[in-house]
Scaffold this active site. Sequence first.
Site, mmCIF file in Angstrom:
data_model
loop_
_atom_site.group_PDB
_atom_site.id
_atom_site.type_symbol
_atom_site.label_atom_id
_atom_site.label_comp_id
_atom_site.label_asym_id
_atom_site.label_seq_id
_atom_site.Cartn_x
_atom_site.Cartn_y
_atom_site.Cartn_z
ATOM 1 C CG ASP A 31 -2.160 0.860 1.034
ATOM 2 O OD1 ASP A 31 -2.012 2.088 0.857
ATOM 3 O OD2 ASP A 31 -3.269 0.303 1.054
ATOM 4 C CB THR A 35 -6.811 6.540 0.153
ATOM 5 O OG1 THR A 35 -6.586 5.308 -0.544
ATOM 6 C CG2 THR A 35 -6.858 7.688 -0.837
ATOM 7 C CE1 TYR A 146 -12.652 2.898 -9.698
ATOM 8 C CE2 TYR A 146 -14.991 2.532 -10.075
ATOM 9 C CZ TYR A 146 -13.827 2.230 -9.404
ATOM 10 O OH TYR A 146 -13.834 1.250 -8.439
ATOM 11 C CE LYS A 150 -11.146 -0.712 -9.996
ATOM 12 N NZ LYS A 150 -10.204 -1.572 -9.245
ATOM 13 C CG ASN A 175 -22.481 1.793 -4.358
ATOM 14 O OD1 ASN A 175 -22.858 1.308 -5.423
ATOM 15 N ND2 ASN A 175 -22.039 3.041 -4.256
ATOM 16 C CB VAL A 189 -23.199 7.938 -0.191
ATOM 17 C CG1 VAL A 189 -23.928 6.616 -0.353
ATOM 18 C CG2 VAL A 189 -24.188 9.026 0.209
ATOM 19 C CB VAL A 205 -29.148 14.243 -1.384
ATOM 20 C CG1 VAL A 205 -29.647 13.373 -2.533
ATOM 21 C CG2 VAL A 205 -29.310 13.526 -0.055
ATOM 22 N NE ARG A 213 -24.669 4.730 -6.921
ATOM 23 C CZ ARG A 213 -25.322 5.441 -7.830
ATOM 24 N NH1 ARG A 213 -26.506 5.010 -8.274
ATOM 25 N NH2 ARG A 213 -24.814 6.562 -8.299
#
Length: 309
Positions: A31, A35, A146, A150, A175, A189, A205, A213
């Site tokens: 890592d 993040t 993104y 992937k 998610n 979220v 929102v 999701r």
Amino acid sequence: MNCIVTGGAGFIGSNVADALIARGDRVTVIDNLSTGKRSNLERAVQGGARLVVADVRDSSAVADIFAAAQPEVVFHLAAQIDVRHSVEKPADDATSNVLGTIGVLEAALAVGARKVVNTSTGGGLYGDAGVLPTPEDYPIKPLAPYGQGKYAAEGYCELYTRLHGLATVSLRYGNVYGPRQDVHGEAGVVAIFCGALIDGRRPTVFGDGRQTRDWVEVGDVARANLMAAEADVTGPFNIGRGEETSVLDLIDALNDVSTNGTLGEPEFAPERPGEVSRSCLDVSRVRAELGWTAQVELRDGLRRILSEL
């Protein structure tokens, strides 16, 4: 069993590392800590895991780490995960998520690893799908770089299976939420709303809140990784609950389980580019071929997060 977990100091990766250590495996974590957090690995390190600070974009460093660790199985979770960043800087996103994956595959091949379990995305690949829940064979139509990156990474995994015989599987997550997700971070979220609840802030929102999701708890995701590593399967698998929940329904669920006040009325902001309006994964393949189903109900998962904050 010797394992490498790339991105293993992150939210999902550290949970995978914990599950491997609990099973008695030897774990090396890679890592760059951009993040990820050392604190996420406290339990795994106590159990014998080793953290090597390096970036998967540095293919030479990755190759050296693999040569030293000699992994039998690789769990590849290191990634650039911010959809908005991918829209603003697509080449940077691809450097991490495509070239980084190629470096991991090359290193795994060089040491004779048995399998690579790659982390992919469900909603990010299918876009605004016309079929819900969406199966793995639905046409890939990402709305952001993104998702495109992937998908390219998945393609390289499958290429290395065909070309070199390296077994690979790509897990297309819904998610993911759960403990260790940064409540003040950009991604997730559920975590952001939990942070707003604890801080007494109104949630923001984006859009009208009716976007949906497929939320899946991180413990279930970690279990899917271990099962995918052991099973004689390759290719993509959706990993979700197979249930569609709107953002507004998520707020209601949080308010239902909270013992520390409730979220105020949301503040609405313009919808963000590159985000899908509805997402729900068909999980029949993973249920049939791996015997995996999500076990944690949304409200139970939310209770667990709030109890640890």
